[in-house]
Design a protein around this motif. Structure first.
Motif, PDB file in Angstrom:
ATOM      1  N   GLY A   1       0.840  -1.189   0.000  1.00 49.89           N
ATOM      2  CA  GLY A   1       0.000   0.000   0.000  1.00 49.89           C
ATOM      3  C   GLY A   1       0.873   1.234   0.000  1.00 49.89           C
ATOM      4  O   GLY A   1       2.019   1.207   0.444  1.00 49.89           O
ATOM      5  N   THR A   2       0.352   2.315  -0.529  1.00 50.15           N
ATOM      6  CA  THR A   2       1.122   3.545  -0.702  1.00 50.15           C
ATOM      7  C   THR A   2       0.742   4.547   0.380  1.00 50.15           C
ATOM      8  O   THR A   2      -0.420   4.931   0.489  1.00 50.15           O
ATOM      9  CB  THR A   2       0.854   4.133  -2.097  1.00 50.15           C
ATOM     10  N   GLU A   3       1.743   4.984   1.150  1.00 49.34           N
ATOM     11  CA  GLU A   3       1.527   5.993   2.182  1.00 49.34           C
ATOM     12  C   GLU A   3       2.058   7.352   1.740  1.00 49.34           C
ATOM     13  O   GLU A   3       1.528   8.386   2.116  1.00 49.34           O
ATOM     14  CB  GLU A   3       2.221   5.565   3.476  1.00 49.34           C
ATOM     15  N   GLU A   4       3.127   7.334   0.973  1.00 45.00           N
ATOM     16  CA  GLU A   4       3.716   8.561   0.446  1.00 45.00           C
ATOM     17  C   GLU A   4       4.234   8.262  -0.951  1.00 45.00           C
ATOM     18  O   GLU A   4       4.615   7.144  -1.253  1.00 45.00           O
ATOM     19  CB  GLU A   4       4.850   9.060   1.342  1.00 45.00           C
ATOM     20  N   VAL A   5       4.266   9.295  -1.790  1.00 45.20           N
ATOM     21  CA  VAL A   5       4.705   9.072  -3.167  1.00 45.20           C
ATOM     22  C   VAL A   5       5.291  10.363  -3.739  1.00 45.20           C
ATOM     23  O   VAL A   5       4.865  11.465  -3.383  1.00 45.20           O
ATOM     24  CB  VAL A   5       3.536   8.545  -4.036  1.00 45.20           C
ATOM     25  N   VAL A   6       6.298  10.194  -4.591  1.00 43.63           N
ATOM     26  CA  VAL A   6       6.899  11.306  -5.327  1.00 43.63           C
ATOM     27  C   VAL A   6       6.755  10.988  -6.814  1.00 43.63           C
ATOM     28  O   VAL A   6       7.161   9.918  -7.270  1.00 43.63           O
ATOM     29  CB  VAL A   6       8.391  11.497  -4.969  1.00 43.63           C
ATOM     30  N   ILE A   7       6.167  11.927  -7.541  1.00 43.89           N
ATOM     31  CA  ILE A   7       5.863  11.740  -8.965  1.00 43.89           C
ATOM     32  C   ILE A   7       6.426  12.921  -9.744  1.00 43.89           C
ATOM     33  O   ILE A   7       6.390  14.054  -9.269  1.00 43.89           O
ATOM     34  CB  ILE A   7       4.328  11.705  -9.191  1.00 43.89           C
ATOM     35  N   GLU A   8       6.931  12.657 -10.941  1.00 43.18           N
ATOM     36  CA  GLU A   8       7.298  13.734 -11.866  1.00 43.18           C
ATOM     37  C   GLU A   8       6.449  13.590 -13.123  1.00 43.18           C
ATOM     38  O   GLU A   8       6.278  12.478 -13.633  1.00 43.18           O
ATOM     39  CB  GLU A   8       8.781  13.680 -12.223  1.00 43.18           C
TER      40      GLU A   8
END
Length: 142
Positions: free
Chosen positions: A60-67
Motif C-alpha cells: 500500500g502507498t503511504e507517500e509518493v513522489v511523482i514527476e
C-alpha cells in the motif's frame, strides 16, 4: 536530460495514528493505502508521469513522489482535489504538493534521492513539511 514539468508529492496525514486507531495493517494494503495506490496509478497513467518513489501495490502507498513532464501544476489541480476527496471518503487526509520545475523522469528506490535529488524536489519537500506542520489536509501549488 531534464525537461520542464511538475513534481508532485502526496503524503497521508497522521497515518501511524490512524493505523493504530483503526487496527489496520502497516504491511499490506488497507483501505487508505490501497486506495492511494490506485489513485496514483490513475494519475500517472492519465498524465504520463513517472513515480520516483513510494508506489507500493504490495504494502500500500503511504507517500509518493511523482514527476510529470510538460504539465503545469495548475493543470493537475482538479485531479489532485479528486484524490484528496476520495481519501477523505475512507476517513484519511493527505497533504499534496505540486511544484513547477525541471524533471528527470528516472525512478529511484532511494527516499532521500526522491525528496532531495534536485532543487525542485527539495522545494516540494520543504513545502510538504511546512504544510504538514500546519495540520495537513491541503493542496499546495507552487
Amino acid at each position: 536530460m531534464l525537461v520542464p514539468g511538475t513534481i508532485v508529492m502526496i503524503d497521508l496525514d497522521k497515518f501511524g495514528e490512524i493505523v493504530e486507531e483503526r487496527g489496520w495493517s502497516e504491511y499490506r494494503p488497507n483501505p487508505a493505502t490501497g486506495l492511494l495506490t490506485m489513485l496514483v496509478e490513475r494519475l500517472v497513467s492519465k498524465w504520463q508521469g513517472v513515480v520516483l518513489y513510494g508506489l507500493d501495490p504490495d504494502r500500500g502507498t503511504e507517500e509518493v513522489v511523482i514527476e510529470i513532464p510538460y504539465v503545469e501544476p495548475e493543470e493537475l489541480l482538479d485531479d489532485l482535489k479528486a484524490i484528496r476527496e476520495e481519501l477523505r471518503k475512507v476517513g484519511v487526509t493527505a497533504t499534496i504538493v505540486a511544484v513547477r520545475g525541471y524533471v528527470g523522469l528516472k525512478p529511484t528506490g532511494d527516499r532521500r534521492e526522491a525528496y532531495e535529488g534536485t532543487p525542485y524536489r527539495r522545494l516540494a519537500a520543504k513545502l510538504l513539511r511546512k504544510a504538514k506542520r500546519r495540520g495537513g489536509d491541503t493542496i499546495v501549488i507552487a
